[in-house]
Each structure stands twice: as C-alpha cells, then as structure tokens.
Motif scaffolding. Structure first.
Motif, PDB file in Angstrom:
ATOM      1  N   ARG B 263       0.831  -1.189   0.000  1.00 18.20           N
ATOM      2  CA  ARG B 263       0.000   0.000   0.000  1.00 18.20           C
ATOM      3  C   ARG B 263       0.874   1.250   0.000  1.00 18.20           C
ATOM      4  O   ARG B 263       0.615   2.221  -0.715  1.00 18.20           O
ATOM      5  N   TYR B 267       0.625   4.101  -2.894  1.00 13.66           N
ATOM      6  CA  TYR B 267       0.337   5.523  -2.653  1.00 13.66           C
ATOM      7  C   TYR B 267       1.553   6.366  -2.996  1.00 13.66           C
ATOM      8  O   TYR B 267       1.429   7.485  -3.514  1.00 13.66           O
ATOM      9  N   PHE B 312      -4.140   4.019 -10.017  1.00 10.64           N
ATOM     10  CA  PHE B 312      -5.017   3.602  -8.929  1.00 10.64           C
ATOM     11  C   PHE B 312      -5.785   2.344  -9.333  1.00 10.64           C
ATOM     12  O   PHE B 312      -5.863   1.373  -8.582  1.00 10.64           O
ATOM     13  N   TYR B 313      -6.286   2.389 -10.574  1.00  8.31           N
ATOM     14  CA  TYR B 313      -7.043   1.239 -11.085  1.00  8.31           C
ATOM     15  C   TYR B 313      -6.164  -0.009 -11.125  1.00  8.31           C
ATOM     16  O   TYR B 313      -6.567  -1.094 -10.698  1.00  8.31           O
ATOM     17  N   ARG B 314      -4.926   0.146 -11.616  1.00 10.44           N
ATOM     18  CA  ARG B 314      -4.007  -0.984 -11.684  1.00 10.44           C
ATOM     19  C   ARG B 314      -3.685  -1.543 -10.287  1.00 10.44           C
ATOM     20  O   ARG B 314      -3.698  -2.747 -10.055  1.00 10.44           O
ATOM     21  N   ARG B 316      -5.402  -1.249  -7.567  1.00  7.89           N
ATOM     22  CA  ARG B 316      -6.601  -1.858  -7.013  1.00  7.89           C
ATOM     23  C   ARG B 316      -6.763  -3.276  -7.555  1.00  7.89           C
ATOM     24  O   ARG B 316      -6.999  -4.220  -6.818  1.00  7.89           O
ATOM     25  N   LYS B 317      -6.576  -3.404  -8.852  1.00  8.93           N
ATOM     26  CA  LYS B 317      -6.727  -4.717  -9.479  1.00  8.93           C
ATOM     27  C   LYS B 317      -5.697  -5.715  -8.924  1.00  8.93           C
ATOM     28  O   LYS B 317      -5.986  -6.898  -8.717  1.00  8.93           O
ATOM     29  N   LYS B 319      -4.631  -5.727  -6.100  1.00 10.40           N
ATOM     30  CA  LYS B 319      -4.892  -5.830  -4.645  1.00 10.40           C
ATOM     31  C   LYS B 319      -3.800  -5.172  -3.789  1.00 10.40           C
ATOM     32  O   LYS B 319      -3.573  -5.556  -2.652  1.00 10.40           O
ATOM     33  N   TRP B 320      -3.075  -4.210  -4.375  1.00 13.98           N
ATOM     34  CA  TRP B 320      -2.109  -3.502  -3.545  1.00 13.98           C
ATOM     35  C   TRP B 320      -2.811  -2.414  -2.730  1.00 13.98           C
ATOM     36  O   TRP B 320      -2.285  -1.923  -1.761  1.00 13.98           O
ATOM     37  N   LEU B 321      -3.979  -2.005  -3.231  1.00 10.24           N
ATOM     38  CA  LEU B 321      -4.725  -0.962  -2.503  1.00 10.24           C
ATOM     39  C   LEU B 321      -6.061  -1.533  -2.045  1.00 10.24           C
ATOM     40  O   LEU B 321      -6.658  -2.339  -2.767  1.00 10.24           O
TER      41      LEU B 321
END
Lengths: 321, 321, 321, 321, 321
Positions: B263, B267, B312-314, B316-317, B319-321
């Motif tokens: 995370r 960020y 952000f989308y990447r 999220r996909k 699962k880092w965020l």
C-alpha cells in the motif's frame, strides 16, 4: 431415546423385545440382547443399569459423556468409550458412543452424534455365522464401524491440505491459507484425540491375555488395531506436513515481500532520477548555458528517457522487475 | 493451623476429637482419624509426627514444601504430595497438599492454597458405605478432588487460546496476542508440572502390585488415572496448538507487513509520478513550447489526473490498494 | 493377471503348472508352488484362495489394497504386505505386493506397480542350494528385493536435496527451492510410510520366537532388518536436514531482503540529496547571492558530485553497495 | 592436595590420621576412613590407589577428569563421578568430583571446583546415628550436597529468563535479549549434562537390586533421585520456554518492524503530498490563473495544512502514528 | 592390501607369518592371529574367508562396504562394522573398518580410510598381560581407538560452532554464518550415524548375556560404551544448539533489518523535510511576501537547519540513528 432392543439366538434375530423383558432373555443359553440408546434420559440409563447389572462408575461415565476413548474391564464385562467425529457446518463435531458388553448383552449408548449404527446391525444380521460369536463380535462390528468412519474425516483433511498446498505454491499467499492450515491442525488434533488412546486399548483385546468376551476373535480385533495404526501414522505425518507447510508458507511470503520491495525500489528509481534531473534545470542561476540552448529542453527529456530505458533494462535483467 | 480432627468408625463420623487423643482412636479397630492442617507451624507438624509415627523424611518434605507431585511408600504408609493450582489475579498460584495415609489415619497438610477440602469431607460423610473402605478411600477422594480442580484451569487456558485465535485471525496482530500466547504456554507448563508426575505415580495404586491401603479400590484409582491421562493429553495438544499459533501469528504479521509495504508503494507512486511531471514544467529552459500554450497548465493537470486514475485502477486490481 | 505358476522340488524348478493343478503339487513332500499375480481380478484371487486355503481376512486385504506394510501370522501361514515405490513422472507412485506364504506355497499379488519380480525368481533358480530352504527363503528374497528398491528412491531424494542446497547457498533463493524442499519432504514421508512399519514386523522374523516358516533363515531376515534400519535412520536424518534447510533458506531470504533494503536506501540517498540541493536553488527569493555568481551553477553541480562520491564511498565501505 | 583424612568408628570421628596409616584403619571392624583430595597430583592418587586397592580404570577416569556423570560398580566398590557447576564471572565453570566408595572407605577427589565438602563432613559428624550407616551414607551426603548445589544455578537461570521476558514484553527488543536467551540455553545444557545421566544411575541405588553398600539407605537415595527428577523436569520446561521466548521475540521484532514501516509511511505521506502540491505551483506556465491571485499563496498553504491535518487524523485513527 | 599378519601366543608376538600359514597357528592353543587388511581386493578377502572360515554374509558386507555400524554374532564369532570419520579438505570423509573376531583370530578390514591401526597394535604389544585376554581384547582395543578418534571431530564441530556464535553476536550476520551452521549440522549427522547405532550394539558386549569372546572384559567394553554415551549426548546437545543458533541468527538479522529501516527512515526525513520547504519557495505566485524580504533566503535556510538539527536530536534519542 431407545433405538432398538433385540434378542438374538445362535446368531439369528429372535425378536424385538420390550425393555422390561430383557432380563428374561439375558439368562437364556446361547442368547444375547443388543440394545441401542441415543442421547438417553438418566431414567433410561437407570433401567438399563438394573436390567444388565452395570457397574456404577461405568454408568456414571456414560451419563457424563466427554470421556476419552478407553476400554475398561469390570469383572467379566467390558466398558468401551469411542468418540464419533462428524463434519458439521465446515467444522468437526465430537460425539461419543459408550458400549457395555457382557456375556449375554451389548448396550450401545450414543450421545451427541447424528449417525447411528443401524447399518452395522443389518450387516451383522445378514451374517449369522459370524454373529453367532456373540456380544464380542458385536463389539468388534461397532468398533470397526466407528474406526472406519474416521477415514473419510482424515481424507477430507488430506484433500484440503492438498488444496492449500496448491494455493500456496500458486503464489496465493493470502491470509486464508494460514487460517486453513491452522484449522487443519485443529481437526487433526481432534482426530488424534479420538484414535490414539484407542490404539493401546485395542491392543489388549488380542494377543497376550485377552478378556474372555473377545476370545476367538483375535484376527478381527487385530484388524481394527491395524486400521488404527494406519490412521495414527497418517495423522502424525499430516501434522508434520502441516507444520512444514506453515514454515514453507512463511518463506514464500517473505520471498514475495522481497520481490515487492525490489519492484518498489526499481520503479522508485525510474521516477526519482528524472525528478532529480528536472530539479537541476529548475534552478534559478543567472548563468546556466543549457537553459539558453534552443534544443536544451528536448535534449534533457531525451537524456531522461535514455536513462530510464537503461535502468529499466538493468532492473529487468536483475529480475527486479 | 488445625482445620479438622475427626474420628470415624465403620464409615461414620464418631466425633471431633482433640489432637492429643488421636493415638487413642488410631488403635481402635475399624476406626480411623482424619486430620486436616493448613499452613501449619513446625510445632503442629511435630505433634502429628509423634501421634501418627510419621517418617522423618516425609515430614521434612511436608515442612519444606515446593516438592514435585509424588506418591511414596514408607513401610505400610503412603506419603502423597499434590500441587494445588489456583487462579490469583490473572495468574496461577501454586500451592501444595501433602497427605500422610496409614492404616488408621489420614493427615492432609495444605500449604499456600486458599481452597480447602471441607466439601470432600462432607461428601465422604454423606456416603458412609464408601467411607467404610477407610483411609485409602479418603486418599482417593482427596486425589480426585485435586485432579478435578485442574480441569477448570485447563478450560480457562483453552478458552483464552480460542480468544487469542479469534483476535489473530481477525487481523488484530498486536503485541498483546504474542504476550498472551506466551503466558498461556507458561500456565500450561505449570499445569503439566502438577499433572504429569502424578500419572506414573497413580498408575502404581491400581493394577499390578498395589499398596495394601489401596487394595479393593482398584476401579477408583483407575478413574483418577483416567482423568490424569485425559488432562495430560489435552495439555500436550494445547501446547502444540500454542506453538502453532505463535508461528501462524508470525506468518500473519509478515503478511500484514507485506500489505503495508504494497500500500505504501502504491500511494507513493500516486504522489511521486505527479511530482516528477510538475518538476518537468518547473524547468527554466528558454524554449519550452508547452509553457507558452494557453491551456498547457490545464492539460498537464489533466494528464496527471489521468495517470493517477490509471495507476489507482491498476493497483486496485493487483490488490495492492 | 497370472504372471507365473511354477512348482519347485528340492530347490529346483519342476515345471510351469496350470493353476488348477496347484493342489496336486502342494501336497507333495519337499515340493512347493510359487505363484505370481499382478493386478488380479477378484475371480483369480478366489481361485487362489481355494487352491491354497487362504484366510478370508488376508484375501480381503489383498483385494482392497492400500494396506500399511505388515507381517501377520494366520495359524501356520504368513501374510505379508509390502509397499512398492516407483518414480513416475517426477513423482512417486505407491504400489503394493501382498505375499501369502505357507508350508508348500508362495503367492505374491502385485498391485499398481510396474516392475515385477522375475529377476528375483531367476536369481533364486540359479541358487538351488538356497532355494531348498523353501517358501521362507522365497519370502526373504522378495522382501530383500522390495527393500533394496527403496534405496535408489532415497538416493534420488539425497541427490535432489544436495542440488537444492547448492542453489540455496549460491544465493538463488527462488520460490522453486522452497517448493522442492516441500516435495522432498513429501517423498520422504512416503518412503517412511513404506519402511518404518516394516522394521518392527521384520524384527519378529528372527531372534526370539520365530514363525516356523522362517526357522533357519535367521541371518537372512536379520540382513533385511539391517537394511531397513539403515534406511529408516537415513530417512530421519534427511527429514531433519530438510527442516534445517527450510529454516536456513528463510534466513538467507531475510538476509537478501536486508541487502536489498540497504542498497535501496543507499541509492535513494544518492538521488535524494542532490534533489534537495537543487531544490534550494530553485527558490525564487529576490535576494540569493549565489544565483548571481557566474560560476554558481557549476559550483553547485560540483558540490553535488562531491557529496555523491563521498556518500558512495561511505556506502561501499559499509557494504551497503 | 590432601584436604582431610579422618577415621570414623561407629559414626564418630576417631582421629585425623596420616595417609600412610589408612590401611591400618580400613581393616578395623565398624571403622571407615574418609579422605578428601582436591586437584591431586598423580602421585597422590597413586598412594590412594595402593592404600585402598582401587581399580585401575576408575583411577584412570579420576586422573583424566572430564567424565560424564556416572555410577559404576567394580566388584564390591562403587565409583561415582559427579559434575560440580559453579558460577564464575557471569559464566558457568564445570568441575568434577570422583568418589570411590568401598566397605570401609570413602575417597572424594575434587577437580577444577572451588567449593569443597567441609560443610558436608561437619553435618555428618553432628549426626553420628546416621553416619553409623557407614560409607554408603557418606556417599548419599556427598551426592545430596552436589545435587542441592544445582538448584541455585537453575534458579539463577529462571530469574534471568524472567528478566529477559520482562524486557522483551516491555518492547526492548534489543540484540542483548537474543544473546541472553542463547546463553541461558547454553547454561541449561550444561546443567542438563550434569543432571540427566545421574538420574538413571541414581535409580539403580534404590529399589530393585541395590549395591551392598547402599542397602538400608533406600529412602535416602530415593530422595536424591526425587531431587534429580524435579531438576530435570524443570530444566526441560525452561528449555521449552526459552525456545518459545526466542520465537515470541522474533514475532515482536517483526511487529515492531511493521510499526516502524507504518510510521515511516505515514510521515512520508505528510511530507510527500505537500511536496507534490508546491511542485505544481513551481511550474512555469505562462497561463496559471492561481499564480496571479493575490491570496493564491496563502490559499495553497492553507490547503496543504488542511490535507496534512486530515492525513494525520486518518493515520492516527488507523494506529499508524 | 595386506598390512600385517602376526601370530601371538600368551599375549606376546610370536612372528610375522605368511597368509597361507594362518590356519596352522589358528589351531594352536593360547595362540591367535591378528591380520590387518586395507582396501583389499576381492581375492584377498576370499583367501581370508577360507583361512578363517568366515560367514558368507559377513564377508559380503565387508566387500560391499557402506554398512551401518553394527555388531553381529555368527555362531561363536563376531562381525563388527565401525565407521571411520576423517577430516579431508574441510569436509568429513567416511570410511569403514570391518572386524571379524573368532576364538583364535582377529581380522580387520579397513576401507576408504587413511589412518590405520598400527598404533593400536603397538600399544597392545607393549601390554602383554592385557593382550593375553586374546581376540576379545584386540576387539576392545580397536573399538576404543575408533571411538576415541570421534572426539577430535566433535571438538572441531564445537570449536567451529563457538566461532560462528562469536561472529553472529558480533553482528556479522553474513551469509557465511548460515552456511557454516548448516555444514556443522551435516557433520553432526555424519558423526551421529557413526556413533548412535554403536551404542545399543556395544551395550550387548557387557552386562546381561555376553558373547563368549567378550567374557571377562566387562569393564573394558563398559568403558567404550561410556565414551559412546558421552559422545551421543554431546552430539544431541550440539544439534540442539545449532538449531537454536539458526533461529537466534534469524532474529538478529531481523533486528538488523529493523535498524536499517529505522536509519533509512530517519535520514530520509532529514532530506525530505528540507526538500518540501524549498519547494514552497520555488512556487511562482506573484504575491509571496517572504520572497521579497532581503533576508528571506537566509532565514529559510536557518529554519531548515534548525528543523534538521531538531529531527536529528529526536532520532538520536529514539536510537533510530
């Protein structure tokens, strides 16, 4: 709750009999009574105690439940406690069957377990030449059934462990794997608690000095013993593999951390170096020749791009990316 | 401190008697004296030694305390030491009861333990047909009571372990979990110290050659043995689970670290990339066409926003965020 | 499937005989029949059961397969189950051979295993003075062959472990090492399952009370026992080394992580410090004397270079780079 | 070096005697000689060997030292080796006492140990009724003294472990804790080496077939055995706790690492976000409306402050700060 | 290769004899022949087998080598296999000596080992009163020599472990430590393989039923047993310490990682905060009063310096730097 109360003679079913006539049949020659109770009321147990003349301490154990598996001799009779393990909602529920065996009777008291023993009774009744051995054979049949029911539980554990292994090595090192491994260990402990104490106990039913009731059934009880031995050995090796899987999983998580840090560092470099360079040309010195050059901007951007391409290539080669 | 000093005949309470008349009753037939002391003065023990003719080494052990649980034969008498474990302020305090048993007497000496044995005495007195067995039965009753009191301690450990497990898997991997697991292990060790040595010792009170005092009580001492066996087995498996829980917890902490790093990295990227880009347009080159463009500023801000949305989308996909 | 059915007399091959004449030869003096089946149909087993008079429970075990290795006495005959382990596609496949041995016969039933025992039969036939010992010697020859075939499996595990060790210490701490170590452990468990139960069983074939069939073959069965002992000891120490290798590997991964973090930090410093300095001269204060100095820009770049050279030297010395 | 050489009769000290008169007293009835040597010269040992007729192999062992603890019978005499453990400069030093016991003599040879046995001798001389048991009782007294001296060593280990535990849970996860745990383990191994072999050896001095010298001292040697049993059990459980403490400590270090990384990330965010924003307004676009606004600067600074306050609040809530 | 072939009578060397005269001396009373072979050809072994009448299986074992250590009785003779461990190029090489002992002969067959037993033969010949015991004494002398040679190997392991410990605690947590610990474990396993099987085997040469050849040598074989016991105990505790050292080392590596991360974070802060501040004054707002102030630049630089000094002080106090 009374499930069955049947009298047998010479290995053949005589009749369903009412509970209060048990004592009549118990004293007949070559005759025995096989009673099955499930989650009985104290009063029901008391009736049985009187009809069969059961020992106070054994009845006490059957009433309280939550005993460890054991086989105890009280004079000429045997008192056997077995744990029954049943899957229930993804978890294992532990029930119990207490078996009182005497010269002319078998009484099984099942507690907190859904599945009964009607299949065992039916199979016994289909083989009268074996049932003729009497209560000792019934004891064998019940023990054999209970122990055989442990194997699917163990198989489920093994299958689940294989699933977890697959997920682990497929690099899905999620929280769930760890929790599953822990649950598997718990389940193995439950199985072990059921099977291990039985091993020593069963060994005393064949070979060496054997209770009178089990005489002539040597090969049968050895068979049960053999199954228990296999079960225990498998439990132990699965436990060992689970412990190994936990530490292997930790290694893989740490390897993954390593990879994340490397990738983080590599991408960080790809961003930080350009930031530094553009910072240089953000300085406000009066005298910076490059700033005046017409193609300065484009040259710097090209240099930055080259550096990043080079770094990317290096990181890729070092497997950081 | 003298708690009780009572003479019994044929299983029935005769009378509370003064200490200095003990020797009168000890020599009566079918009569025995049951004395209970708590944290006694040396002088009190000396009186008892004289009245009952106790062995010097045994009295010495009772005086010093901090013995390991044991059952020793001195000629025709038995000397038993049991540990009493009591919860006290979140911790376990370990006391002791030393029991001297002879043909006509029982003397229990309790040390550093709050809870006494009046309930045991009362139950015994309610069952005179059992108490008629004499001092051996009293020994059984005391051992049974002490061992039964271990179970709630074990239950508390099991409950607490379940709590910790729940907290661990609910991802609350705090320092407290680790400390609690360590404390649980400590408590199990205390319990093990109390129960394990007793197992072998108790086995010698039934089956095989049995001290004269315990003859005829075979089933009772086997019952105590059985409880101890169950206790020990549970202790061992709880210890095993605690060890597993510690290593599982470490895995989860490392997984969490992994997630935090991911995370953090994600960020970080969301901030570092814009910083680099705005740095580019902070450069002071004379010739940077974009800077002159009326909508340059807005275009750059839009590009930055698009890049961050994409990243952000990447993340999220992945699962880092 | 019937592989062989041969009658022997005085250690010499008499003739291949049809299955339905077995009972004729079995009753001849100094004569025995040696039959080999592979993955038999239930009907074939039934014929054998009738011809040799085999015990129901033993035949049942042979039919079901998946037994643990064992040696059981049924009256004057022996029933032996051995596991056959064969490499298949990088994995181990576990087959089984059940051997029935009586006074005048040997019946081997091989299941789920490719490699048979024709080599054993040939060697036996080449040494008639040994084969004269009868069925007991054939049992020895079969056990010896099965146990000898375990050793290449163990050797393969040891070789593979050495490969993994080499890769680990050559700093190739990839995911593959961990997975290989886990697989090796699995394979050792399979081998252990085959060899360990056999140890105790074989011990009962020599020394002490020995089944009649094995009398006079003391040295031979001790030899098998000795091989099993060596095998088991090696399995245990390999398991121990694998566990050590897993934890050593984790240490090395963590050391590598450490090194990565250090290198990351060092390179980060080499970039961050210049970024900070050039930031200073990007400030827009009206009054910053350095900015007006003709050689300010070059001086700052030189200072930055010096600082980075110095930092690089320090990091190199501290082994961070 | 000769420490003492005293003759005793009927449990009472007769006289200090010169070494060369030992053989006179040894042959007196009810008389025995008790000699104490410390770090003796070979010549001194030779004299003793001659005076007492000691066995060559035993004397050899005493001369060489560095034996494991043991009790050996040579015909009618006993040869006992005990390790003496003494704290020395924060470490443990291991000495040895070899004891030769015969019908009429006791010879103790102390090596590499500071503390002698004069206190044992004095206590023995104060209790002539016990010393009358002869050399066997002296052996008991010496063994009892040596074993009793192990307990403070164990207590020191336990106390130190408690200190380390406290430091660990007080979050002082320094390098020192780890080193201390390792040292504690080392010390426990030393203690274990001294105490464990003695357990089996002592068991042979009471119960079952007992050397003639120890006859009638059953209760005394059982007492020593009991102490050793307690010692060994405590050593084992302390070892177990140390292993647990090491892994618990690792967990806590990893938790701390986790916390450091989180705090690092949080503070990093508090700095990186403003850096990005101020970078935006450092861009040199001709057309950036905010830059012309009179309160632009203050507005941006306010926005930055608000963002940081918000982030700080979020991190605090998530326990990252 | 024949090393020696000597005949002895009454403990004294008679003569070097040719191999083909062995059978003459073997049948003389009070006479025995002691032959030493090294890495023999099959033909040499065959000659010996004929001269001494050795058992086929034993000769087979000697020929193949790579046996586990063992002591086997063949009728009146003994067959002993011992492993010889020798350091070779930083590693351990494992050789073997097979010893055949009969009433009138000793044959030692050494394989894959450099160091022979001439020193043992010489010492034996210097003590004819002991050698008079015959072949049993020679067996003792050889076993004693082999076992004594294990100790320097163990000492080397212990010394190396101490070196590694020192390096570990001196914070040199390099890759090498881990590899050395793993190698030490390997070496201990080799030693354990040599010493452990011998323990049980040797125990059967004294006490209880003893082979005729070893009668009267009770104290000598007990001495060998005692050495083996000490060796095994030390091996076990060293193994335990190595396991502990590995996990302690991992803790220290993780602590170091922790420290690196902290230091990294601290220095990062010292750079990031100034970068942020100078970024602020790089903004291009028209209206930023500080920028116009004559001493603005110097003030900002001073503020930055103060902040860094403060941060440095805080980090130092928190031991991050």
């Amino acid at each position: 709750m009374l499930i069955n109360c049947v009298a047998y003679q010479d290995g053949r079913r005589l009749a369903d009999i009412p509970v209060d006539q048990i004592h009549l049949f118990v004293n007949e020659p070559d005759c025995f009574v096989w009673v099955a109770l499930a989650d009985p009321q104290p009063a029901e147990l008391e009736v049985m105690q009187k009809e069969f003349g059961l020992h106070e301490l054994a009845v006490e154990d059957a009433r309280h439940g939550h005993q460890r598996p054991k086989i105890e001799e009280y004079d000429e009779s045997l008192f056997v406690v077995l744990q029954m393990i049943e899957p229930s909602e993804g978890d294992l529920s532990v029930g119990e069957v207490a078996i009182f065996v005497g010269k002319n009777y078998v009484l099984s008291v099942r507690s907190r377990a859904k599945r009964g023993f009607t299949d065992v009774r039916e199979r016994c009744e289909r083989e009268p030449e074996l049932l003729r051995h009497g209560p000792g054979y019934v004891l064998y049949a019940l023990m054999d059934a209970v122990v055989d029911r442990y194997f699917p539980i163990l198989d489920a554990v093994e299958t689940e462990l294989e699933n977890v292994e697959e997920r682990i090595f497929a690099n899905q090192t999620t929280r769930v794997n760890v929790e599953d491994l822990y649950d598997l260990k718990r389940n193995l402990m439950i199985l072990k608690h059921a099977a291990e104490p039985l091993l020593d106990a069963t060994a005393r039913l064949f070979g060496g000095r054997v209770p009178q009731l089990c005489a002539g059934l040597h090969d049968y009880f050895r068979d049960v013993y053999d199954h228990l031995l296999r079960l225990n050995q498998s439990i132990d090796s699965e436990r060992d593999m689970i412990t190994t899987a936990i530490s292997v999983n930790l290694s893989l998580i740490t390897i993954q951390e390593n990879e994340v840090i490397k990738r983080f560092a590599a991408y960080g470099a790809l961003v930080a170096v350009p930031t530094m360079i553009v910072g240089v040309y953000g300085m406000n010195f009066d005298h910076m020749p490059e700033l005046r050059w017409e193609y300065g901007y484009f040259a710097v951007m090209a240099v930055i791009a080259l550096i990043d391409v080079y770094l990317f290539y290096r990181f890729r080669k070092a497997k950081w990316l």
